[in-house]
Design a protein around this motif. Structure first.
Motif: not given
Length: 269
Positions: A10-11, A14, A38, A40-41, A45, A215
């Protein structure tokens, strides 16, 4: 040294601790996000979280022209990143083989992958999964809405009582690379996948949606394919599972964790 590192699902958080440490020690970092990504990122990031610079390669830059990666790994400590687990589904065995053939030492640092997440989130036992398939967007293959090979694999698993993990297509920048359409949503949704399978295979079959695995707020939902086709499951990434024969614990899990209708999992109401 060429180190393959799975970033997880996810980010930036992870990744495993081992992977994070190796990433921060690398002299140079390459990545690809065409097989998975990903959500979430962003790349920025990841760079900020791990204090690194990332050189993102497209498919051709990894599979057809990996010289920049291999040449760097001959003299430096190089990390190669993918979402998920670097050698599960996002398979880069060819790159590793090329490196070893040139005398470059390699290692693999695994990350959480959708395969294990699908089992863990749904409660379906991982050793009861058969061959996985990928459902592509219809415009990619030109063989009807669902390739015959996908249906054949699902049915072969069903005959053996096994579950089928259905990965859903990702076509980020496909139109730029191959002249394909400019997709409003380059991530196939579970509702679209359910609609395709309901129309060309079995609209009454039980299926399970897994959305945003890894997530903070994953979603799991089980129902007939025809019913799932009419629902919205929010932001990507999505995947589908077509269950085979259910152990009673698996049936209970789908009822409790995925709100499966009782009649579909043979549980008395």
């Amino acid at each position: 040294m060429l180190t393959f590192i799975g970033l997880g699902l996810y980010d930036a958080d992870s990744i495993t601790c081992e992977g994070r440490n190796a990433l921060r020690e690398a002299d140079r970092v390459f990545a690809e996000f065409y097989t998975s990504t990903l959500l979430g990122a962003t790349v920025a990031d990841l760079e900020a979280a791990h204090d690194i610079d990332i050189e993102v390669r497209d498919r051709a830059g990894v599979e057809q022209d990996p010289e920049a990666i291999l040449a760097a790994a001959e003299t430096e400590d190089v990390a190669f990143l993918t979402a998920g687990d670097t050698m599960i589904s996002t398979t880069h065995s060819d790159l590793r083989i090329r490196a070893e053939a040139r005398g470059i030492e390699t290692r693999v640092l695994h990350g959480v992958t959708a395969e294990t997440a699908a089992s863990g989130l749904t409660g379906l036992q991982n050793y009861r999964f058969g061959k996985a398939v990928t459902l592509p967007f219809p415009f990619v293959h030109g063989a009807g809405d669902v390739p015959p090979s996908v249906i054949e694999s699902i049915e072969a698993n069903q005959e053996r009582g096994l579950h089928t993990l259905v990965y859903l297509d990702i076509k980020v920048d496909y139109h730029k690379r191959r002249g394909g359409p400019d997709l409003e949503d380059p991530y196939m949704t579970a509702s679209h996948a359910a609609e395709l399978l309901a129309a060309e295979w079995d609209d009454d079959a039980l299926a399970v949606v897994v959305a945003r695995a890894g997530s903070p707020e994953p979603l799991v939902a089980a129902d007939r394919l025809s019913a799932l086709a009419d629902r919205e499951f929010g932001e990507p990434l999505h995947l589908l599972v077509i269950p085979g024969d259910l152990h009673h614990v698996e049936a209970d899990a789908l009822a409790v964790l995925a709100d499966a209708p009782a009649e579909l999992v043979d549980i008395d109401e």
